[in-house]
Design a protein around this motif. Structure first.
Motif, PDB file in Angstrom:
ATOM      1  N   VAL A 152       0.837  -1.200   0.000  1.00 49.56           N
ATOM      2  CA  VAL A 152       0.000   0.000   0.000  1.00 49.56           C
ATOM      3  C   VAL A 152       0.868   1.245   0.000  1.00 49.56           C
ATOM      4  O   VAL A 152       0.621   2.195  -0.741  1.00 49.56           O
ATOM      5  CB  VAL A 152      -0.928  -0.011   1.222  1.00 49.56           C
ATOM      6  CG1 VAL A 152      -1.717   1.281   1.285  1.00 49.56           C
ATOM      7  CG2 VAL A 152      -1.862  -1.210   1.161  1.00 49.56           C
ATOM      8  N   ALA A 153       1.901   1.245   0.852  1.00 46.36           N
ATOM      9  CA  ALA A 153       2.781   2.412   0.916  1.00 46.36           C
ATOM     10  C   ALA A 153       3.430   2.673  -0.431  1.00 46.36           C
ATOM     11  O   ALA A 153       3.545   3.814  -0.886  1.00 46.36           O
ATOM     12  CB  ALA A 153       3.847   2.191   1.998  1.00 46.36           C
ATOM     13  N   GLY A 154       3.869   1.593  -1.105  1.00 51.31           N
ATOM     14  CA  GLY A 154       4.488   1.752  -2.413  1.00 51.31           C
ATOM     15  C   GLY A 154       3.512   2.296  -3.423  1.00 51.31           C
ATOM     16  O   GLY A 154       3.854   3.122  -4.266  1.00 51.31           O
ATOM     17  N   SER A 155       2.256   1.837  -3.353  1.00 44.17           N
ATOM     18  CA  SER A 155       1.251   2.308  -4.290  1.00 44.17           C
ATOM     19  C   SER A 155       0.974   3.790  -4.094  1.00 44.17           C
ATOM     20  O   SER A 155       0.869   4.549  -5.054  1.00 44.17           O
ATOM     21  CB  SER A 155      -0.040   1.509  -4.098  1.00 44.17           C
ATOM     22  OG  SER A 155       0.190   0.141  -4.315  1.00 44.17           O
ATOM     23  N   VAL A 156       0.825   4.200  -2.827  1.00 46.24           N
ATOM     24  CA  VAL A 156       0.576   5.612  -2.543  1.00 46.24           C
ATOM     25  C   VAL A 156       1.743   6.465  -3.020  1.00 46.24           C
ATOM     26  O   VAL A 156       1.555   7.555  -3.569  1.00 46.24           O
ATOM     27  CB  VAL A 156       0.330   5.817  -1.038  1.00 46.24           C
ATOM     28  CG1 VAL A 156       0.212   7.292  -0.720  1.00 46.24           C
ATOM     29  CG2 VAL A 156      -0.942   5.086  -0.608  1.00 46.24           C
ATOM     30  N   ILE A 215       1.469   7.094  -6.590  1.00 44.67           N
ATOM     31  CA  ILE A 215       0.439   8.092  -6.873  1.00 44.67           C
ATOM     32  C   ILE A 215       1.005   9.497  -6.709  1.00 44.67           C
ATOM     33  O   ILE A 215       0.812  10.373  -7.562  1.00 44.67           O
ATOM     34  CB  ILE A 215      -0.757   7.904  -5.934  1.00 44.67           C
ATOM     35  CG1 ILE A 215      -1.439   6.564  -6.235  1.00 44.67           C
ATOM     36  CG2 ILE A 215      -1.764   9.038  -6.082  1.00 44.67           C
ATOM     37  CD1 ILE A 215      -2.487   6.188  -5.215  1.00 44.67           C
ATOM     38  N   LEU A 216       1.722   9.716  -5.615  1.00 43.94           N
ATOM     39  CA  LEU A 216       2.255  11.053  -5.347  1.00 43.94           C
ATOM     40  C   LEU A 216       3.285  11.449  -6.395  1.00 43.94           C
ATOM     41  O   LEU A 216       3.303  12.585  -6.868  1.00 43.94           O
ATOM     42  CB  LEU A 216       2.879  11.075  -3.953  1.00 43.94           C
ATOM     43  CG  LEU A 216       1.889  10.859  -2.797  1.00 43.94           C
ATOM     44  CD1 LEU A 216       2.648  10.823  -1.474  1.00 43.94           C
ATOM     45  CD2 LEU A 216       0.829  11.941  -2.783  1.00 43.94           C
ATOM     46  N   ILE A 217       4.147  10.493  -6.768  1.00 43.05           N
ATOM     47  CA  ILE A 217       5.154  10.804  -7.787  1.00 43.05           C
ATOM     48  C   ILE A 217       4.477  11.087  -9.121  1.00 43.05           C
ATOM     49  O   ILE A 217       4.818  12.030  -9.841  1.00 43.05           O
ATOM     50  CB  ILE A 217       6.157   9.646  -7.922  1.00 43.05           C
ATOM     51  CG1 ILE A 217       6.977   9.538  -6.630  1.00 43.05           C
ATOM     52  CG2 ILE A 217       7.070   9.848  -9.110  1.00 43.05           C
ATOM     53  CD1 ILE A 217       7.916   8.349  -6.621  1.00 43.05           C
ATOM     54  N   GLY A 218       3.491  10.234  -9.444  1.00 44.54           N
ATOM     55  CA  GLY A 218       2.816  10.405 -10.717  1.00 44.54           C
ATOM     56  C   GLY A 218       2.071  11.717 -10.822  1.00 44.54           C
ATOM     57  O   GLY A 218       1.909  12.254 -11.907  1.00 44.54           O
ATOM     58  N   SER A 261      -5.426   0.920  -2.441  1.00 44.75           N
ATOM     59  CA  SER A 261      -4.826   1.861  -3.397  1.00 44.75           C
ATOM     60  C   SER A 261      -5.898   2.655  -4.126  1.00 44.75           C
ATOM     61  O   SER A 261      -5.729   3.845  -4.405  1.00 44.75           O
ATOM     62  CB  SER A 261      -3.957   1.091  -4.401  1.00 44.75           C
ATOM     63  OG  SER A 261      -2.903   0.422  -3.749  1.00 44.75           O
ATOM     64  N   ALA A 262      -7.023   2.001  -4.436  1.00 43.06           N
ATOM     65  CA  ALA A 262      -8.122   2.705  -5.106  1.00 43.06           C
ATOM     66  C   ALA A 262      -8.672   3.817  -4.213  1.00 43.06           C
ATOM     67  O   ALA A 262      -9.007   4.910  -4.690  1.00 43.06           O
ATOM     68  CB  ALA A 262      -9.226   1.712  -5.467  1.00 43.06           C
ATOM     69  N   ARG A 263      -8.751   3.536  -2.911  1.00 42.68           N
ATOM     70  CA  ARG A 263      -9.210   4.590  -1.985  1.00 42.68           C
ATOM     71  C   ARG A 263      -8.232   5.765  -1.977  1.00 42.68           C
ATOM     72  O   ARG A 263      -8.639   6.928  -1.843  1.00 42.68           O
ATOM     73  CB  ARG A 263      -9.350   4.005  -0.582  1.00 42.68           C
ATOM     74  CG  ARG A 263     -10.487   3.012  -0.416  1.00 42.68           C
ATOM     75  CD  ARG A 263     -11.842   3.653  -0.648  1.00 42.68           C
ATOM     76  NE  ARG A 263     -12.937   2.716  -0.371  1.00 42.68           N
ATOM     77  CZ  ARG A 263     -14.201   2.941  -0.680  1.00 42.68           C
ATOM     78  NH1 ARG A 263     -14.534   4.088  -1.291  1.00 42.68           N
ATOM     79  NH2 ARG A 263     -15.137   2.051  -0.400  1.00 42.68           N
ATOM     80  N   SER A 289      -0.357   1.489 -14.151  1.00 42.96           N
ATOM     81  CA  SER A 289       0.532   0.357 -14.418  1.00 42.96           C
ATOM     82  C   SER A 289       1.373   0.037 -13.199  1.00 42.96           C
ATOM     83  O   SER A 289       1.552  -1.133 -12.831  1.00 42.96           O
ATOM     84  CB  SER A 289       1.432   0.684 -15.618  1.00 42.96           C
ATOM     85  OG  SER A 289       2.335  -0.376 -15.871  1.00 42.96           O
ATOM     86  N   GLY A 290       1.899   1.068 -12.539  1.00 39.18           N
ATOM     87  CA  GLY A 290       2.748   0.840 -11.374  1.00 39.18           C
ATOM     88  C   GLY A 290       1.995   0.238 -10.204  1.00 39.18           C
ATOM     89  O   GLY A 290       2.481  -0.678  -9.537  1.00 39.18           O
ATOM     90  N   VAL A 291       0.787   0.737  -9.951  1.00 35.66           N
ATOM     91  CA  VAL A 291      -0.001   0.216  -8.839  1.00 35.66           C
ATOM     92  C   VAL A 291      -0.422  -1.223  -9.112  1.00 35.66           C
ATOM     93  O   VAL A 291      -0.379  -2.084  -8.231  1.00 35.66           O
ATOM     94  CB  VAL A 291      -1.228   1.104  -8.579  1.00 35.66           C
ATOM     95  CG1 VAL A 291      -2.100   0.508  -7.490  1.00 35.66           C
ATOM     96  CG2 VAL A 291      -0.793   2.514  -8.188  1.00 35.66           C
ATOM     97  N   GLN A 292      -0.820  -1.506 -10.368  1.00 32.09           N
ATOM     98  CA  GLN A 292      -1.211  -2.873 -10.708  1.00 32.09           C
ATOM     99  C   GLN A 292      -0.040  -3.828 -10.544  1.00 32.09           C
ATOM    100  O   GLN A 292      -0.208  -4.971 -10.093  1.00 32.09           O
ATOM    101  CB  GLN A 292      -1.722  -2.924 -12.142  1.00 32.09           C
ATOM    102  CG  GLN A 292      -2.383  -4.248 -12.504  1.00 32.09           C
ATOM    103  CD  GLN A 292      -3.665  -4.470 -11.719  1.00 32.09           C
ATOM    104  OE1 GLN A 292      -4.568  -3.654 -11.752  1.00 32.09           O
ATOM    105  NE2 GLN A 292      -3.736  -5.581 -11.004  1.00 32.09           N
ATOM    106  N   LEU A 293       1.155  -3.369 -10.875  1.00 37.38           N
ATOM    107  CA  LEU A 293       2.356  -4.197 -10.736  1.00 37.38           C
ATOM    108  C   LEU A 293       2.563  -4.591  -9.282  1.00 37.38           C
ATOM    109  O   LEU A 293       2.858  -5.755  -8.969  1.00 37.38           O
ATOM    110  CB  LEU A 293       3.573  -3.422 -11.252  1.00 37.38           C
ATOM    111  CG  LEU A 293       4.876  -4.207 -11.420  1.00 37.38           C
ATOM    112  CD1 LEU A 293       4.791  -5.128 -12.618  1.00 37.38           C
ATOM    113  CD2 LEU A 293       6.047  -3.239 -11.602  1.00 37.38           C
TER     114      LEU A 293
END
Length: 424
Positions: free
Chosen positions: A4-8, A11-14, A242-244, A259-263
């Motif tokens: 979750v932390a990686g996904s967030v 998001i912030l970088i993107g 991650s969707a939230r 793509s990154g979050v799905q990975l």
């Protein structure tokens, strides 16, 4: 969870480059995922060395510049394993009544390979002419078949006994596959006369125990429940959280973000297969963990030392390539020793000694799946005594899974007022 932390973080970088490649409202992405969909329809392939790869643009930020990358990479093993979150960790060390390979998310794994993961689809695929099983690609293809057989047995697909019988009778196939198929055939046919696959047990005469320990957990893995659902649940929960985060961030998203979050989410599903393929498969039969409370030298150090001893089936020749010192998360370094049928992991370099009189009651073969013991020397009792709790000599919790499951707690007081009591 680190997934979750990686996904967030992605998001912030993107969001910094949201103007480039922004193609969907974050709210729409979140709605799709929370209704059962995913962040993207991913493309996968298997490399020549048997590694499942995913087409991704997460590392470039440009939907026009992507490449196939390993879904689970071991260039930095501990960072990779640490990124798969709680469910990923559980799948690597808590296998229930199965093995590490069996913890793979079957629907995801075979779907990514273009193989129908349904019961009928897997039966039809097992009936096809097998490959040569040569090299690392062949090892992955062998593991595919072991996984499919295990899944069909777990689902009690009785019709699959026909495919298993054909595999077991084919002398040209690897012995590991033939043996797995033969055992599966007997199970699916309900043959109670054939001997069950042998499960090893720790020997109380050789198990090393500290002179004094504060808690002990003995596990009879064959009597644990089925935990194969953990990775699929972890993938879905990671996607939902991650969707939230997408929903809360608002704005628009890019294809590279999705793509990154799905990975990250998919890596949880594939991690058991990848670890088993790369390092070696594991099957725990019987294990014991001892914990010793200690004052940490640094604030980041754990307040205990742990030793884990286990017997089972381990691909010792492959695990021999694992570093002897493993840094688990950021605070728990482990020294790991793996042999073909034994494993030892310890967070400090000290070793105990054989104490059969102490080990024997901890390792009883009495149908109990989990035995949690707090000996008389445990600091737990010292802490309770300070709270004016009546003196206790020792305590134990015994857990048996089944229908119904049973949990028994027992406390023993000091003589001459020994009192043992149990409750369910």
């Amino acid at each position: 969870m680190r997934c979750v932390a990686g996904s967030v973080l992605l998001i912030l970088i993107g969001s910094l480059s949201a103007q480039q490649g922004a193609n969907e409202a974050a709210e729409d992405v979140a709605k799709r995922v929370l209704s059962g969909g995913w962040f993207e329809e991913a493309r996968s392939r298997r490399s020549g060395d048997g590694v499942l790869e995913r087409w991704t643009t997460a590392h470039t930020g440009d939907p026009e510049r992507g490449e196939f990358l390993p879904l689970v990479s071991f260039e930095q093993p501990m960072r990779t394993i640490g990124s798969i979150g709680l469910a990923g960790w559980l799948s690597l060390v808590c296998h229930g009544d199965g093995d590490l390979l069996a913890m793979t998310d079957v629907a995801f794994h075979f779907g990514a390979l273009g193989i129908d993961p349904s019961d009928v689809g897997l039966r039809q695929w097992l009936a096809l002419t097998p490959p040569s099983f040569e090299g690392e690609l062949g090892r992955a293809e062998l593991f595919d078949r072991l996984l499919a057989i295990d899944h069909l047995v777990a689902r009690r697909v009785r019709g699959a006994s026909a495919e298993c019988a054909a595999i077991a009778a084919n002398d040209a196939l690897p012995a590991l596959l033939r043996d797995r198929a033969a055992n599966a055939q007997r199970t699916l046919r309900g043959d109670t006369t054939a001997p069950a696959p042998a499960r090893r047990r720790l020997d109380p005469a050789t198990v090393e125990l500290p002179q004094a320990f504060d808690a002990c957990i003995a596990i009879d893995h064959a009597r644990l429940p089925d935990l194969r659902w953990v990775t699929a649940l972890g993938r879905r929960v990671g996607a939902a959280v991650s969707a939230r985060a997408f929903e809360a961030a608002g704005g628009r998203t890019s294809a590279s973000q999705c793509s990154g979050v799905q990975l990250h989410c998919d890596a949880v599903s594939e991690a058991p297969f990848r670890v088993a393929h790369h390092f070696g498969n594991l099957r725990f039969d019987h294990s014991i963990l001892t914990f010793v409370a200690k004052a940490p030298a640094r604030r980041s150090d754990p307040p205990f030392a742990v030793v884990w001893q286990a017997v089972g089936d381990f691909e010792g020749e492959r695990w021999g390539g694992v570093p002897r010192e493993l840094q688990i998360s950021d605070v728990l370094p482990l020294t790991v020793e793996v042999e073909p049928h034994a494993l030892r992991a310890a967070s400090d370099k000290g070793r105990g000694k054989a104490r059969p009189e102490v080990a024997t009651p901890l390792l009883l073969d009495d149908g109990v799946a989990l035995r949690i013991s707090l000996p008389a020397t445990s600091k737990v009792w010292t802490g309770l005594a300070m709270q004016k709790v009546p003196a206790v000599k020792s305590g134990e919790i015994r857990v048996t899974f089944g229908d119904p499951g049973v949990v028994v707690g027992a406390l023993q007081g000091p003589a001459p007022h020994d009192a043992a009591g149990g409750g369910e």
